[in-house]
Scaffold this motif. Structure first.
Motif, PDB file in Angstrom:
ATOM      1  N   PRO A  53       0.594   2.173   7.398  1.00 36.65           N
ATOM      2  CA  PRO A  53       0.110   1.108   6.720  1.00 36.65           C
ATOM      3  C   PRO A  53      -0.715   0.136   7.498  1.00 36.65           C
ATOM      4  CG  PRO A  53       2.493   1.092   6.968  1.00 36.65           C
ATOM      5  CD  PRO A  53       1.818   2.275   7.612  1.00 36.65           C
ATOM      6  N   ALA A  54      -1.920  -0.430   7.174  1.00 43.04           N
ATOM      7  CA  ALA A  54      -2.824  -1.082   7.919  1.00 43.04           C
ATOM      8  C   ALA A  54      -2.323  -2.674   8.283  1.00 43.04           C
ATOM      9  CB  ALA A  54      -4.070  -1.383   7.174  1.00 43.04           C
ATOM     10  N   ARG A  55      -1.462  -3.092   7.643  1.00 39.58           N
ATOM     11  CA  ARG A  55      -0.965  -4.493   8.119  1.00 39.58           C
ATOM     12  C   ARG A  55       0.600  -4.530   8.559  1.00 39.58           C
ATOM     13  NH1 ARG A  55      -1.912  -7.870   2.799  1.00 39.58           N
ATOM     14  NH2 ARG A  55      -1.178  -9.673   4.146  1.00 39.58           N
ATOM     15  N   LEU A  75      -0.986  -7.215  -1.562  1.00 40.29           N
ATOM     16  CA  LEU A  75      -1.079  -5.873  -1.180  1.00 40.29           C
ATOM     17  C   LEU A  75      -2.062  -5.151  -1.767  1.00 40.29           C
ATOM     18  CD1 LEU A  75       2.734  -4.921  -0.876  1.00 40.29           C
ATOM     19  CD2 LEU A  75       1.253  -6.135   1.013  1.00 40.29           C
ATOM     20  N   ASP A  79      -1.859  -1.098   2.478  1.00 35.02           N
ATOM     21  CA  ASP A  79      -1.543  -2.210   3.425  1.00 35.02           C
ATOM     22  C   ASP A  79      -0.129  -2.054   3.918  1.00 35.02           C
ATOM     23  OD1 ASP A  79      -3.775  -3.495   3.431  1.00 35.02           O
ATOM     24  OD2 ASP A  79      -3.059  -5.036   1.688  1.00 35.02           O
ATOM     25  N   ALA A  80       0.847  -1.610   3.291  1.00 36.11           N
ATOM     26  CA  ALA A  80       2.318  -1.838   3.549  1.00 36.11           C
ATOM     27  C   ALA A  80       3.020  -0.919   2.877  1.00 36.11           C
ATOM     28  CB  ALA A  80       2.988  -3.433   3.090  1.00 36.11           C
ATOM     29  N   THR A 107       5.197   0.264  11.408  1.00 37.67           N
ATOM     30  CA  THR A 107       5.353  -0.888  10.930  1.00 37.67           C
ATOM     31  C   THR A 107       6.269  -1.851  11.999  1.00 37.67           C
ATOM     32  OG1 THR A 107       7.310  -0.405   9.674  1.00 37.67           O
ATOM     33  CG2 THR A 107       5.327  -0.439   8.812  1.00 37.67           C
TER      34      THR A 107
END
Ligand SMILES: [Zn+2]
Length: 219
Positions: A53-55, A75, A79-80, A107
Motif C-alpha cells: 500500500p502506497a500510503r 483512499l 493506498d491502504a 504498513t
C-alpha cells in the motif's frame, strides 16, 4: 432480554428509511457484473499499481454497509489495507491480517474505526446462539427483541463461537486497540489510532483513551 439491550433496541427501532424488497439473485448478479464491466473499462493506470500500500497504513473497521472506508478516509486503489469484519473487532483473524500488513507489506500505522449505531450492540452470544439453534434463516427484530421465524434446520455450532459483540462503543475501541498493542506479533513502533465513525454525520471522532493506549512502545 437484558435491560441494557432493551434500551438499545428502542433506539435501533426508531423509524428509519424503509428497506427496499430484496432483489432476485439473477438481477443482482447481472447488476454487479455490469458495474464491474464499466469499472474495468476505465481501469487505466491502476493496472500497474504495486502490491504494497502506497500510503503505508491499515484500517480495521466494521463491515456495516453504511461505512465506506475509501470515502471516509480518502483512499484510492493501492493506498491502504482495509480489514473488515462484524464490529471491526481485533479478532485473531484481524490480527493475522495486521501482522502480514506490516511484516510483509510495510504498513507503519493502524487505525481501528468502529462506529455509532453498530449492530453488534444488539445481541449477545447467548441470543445469536439461541437463534441459530432454531434455524439458520434471517431472524426478526422488534421491540420485544429477536425472534426466529425460520423453518430451516438450526445448529448448536454457534455455541462454540465467540461473537465479539459490543456493549459500550468507546470501550470496544479501547479494548481492540489495547489487544493489538499488546499482541506479541505486532511491531512496537506502530502507532494505533482509535476512532468512532458517526453514521449521522460521516465524521471520525477520536476515542482519546484508545489512541493513548495505542501509542508506540519504547524499544
Ligand atoms: Zn458495525
Amino acid at each position: 432480554m437484558p435491560s441494557f439491550l432493551r434500551r438499545k433496541l428502542a433506539r435501533f427501532l426508531r423509524p428509519r428509511a424503509a428497506l427496499p424488497p430484496p432483489e432476485p439473485a439473477v438481477s443482482l448478479l447481472n447488476e454487479v457484473l455490469a458495474a464491474n464491466a464499466k469499472y474495468a473499462e476505465t481501469f487505466g493506470d491502476k493496472s500497474t499499481l504495486p502490491l504494497p500500500p502506497a500510503r503505508r497504513f491499515a484500517v480495521l473497521t466494521c463491515m456495516d454497509a453504511r461505512l465506506d472506508p475509501a470515502k471516509y478516509a480518502g483512499l484510492a486503489e493501492g493506498d491502504a489495507h482495509v480489514i473488515r469484519n462484524a464490529g471491526g473487532r481485533a479478532s485473531d483473524d484481524a490480527i493475522r491480517s495486521l501482522v502480514i500488513s506490516h511484516k510483509l507489506l510495510g504498513t507503519q500505522a493502524y487505525f481501528v474505526v468502529h462506529h455509532t449505531d453498530c449492530g453488534m450492540v444488539l445481541f449477545t452470544d447467548e441470543i445469536i446462539s439461541g437463534l441459530l439453534e432454531k434455524s439458520l434463516d434471517t431472524a426478526v427484530l422488534d421491540a420485544e427483541g429477536w425472534h426466529d421465524v425460520g423453518h430451516s434446520a438450526g445448529s448448536s455450532a454457534g455455541r462454540y463461537i465467540r461473537w465479539l459483540t459490543i456493549s459500550d462503543a468507546e470501550q470496544a475501541v479501547l479494548d481492540d486497540v489495547t489487544r493489538i498493542r499488546q499482541h506479541p506479533l505486532i511491531a512496537r513502533e506502530i502507532p494505533i489510532h482509535g476512532y468512532l465513525y458517526d453514521v449521522r454525520s460521516g465524521r471520525l471522532v477520536e476515542v482519546p483513551r484508545a489512541t493513548a493506549a495505542g501509542q508506540p512502545l519504547a524499544h
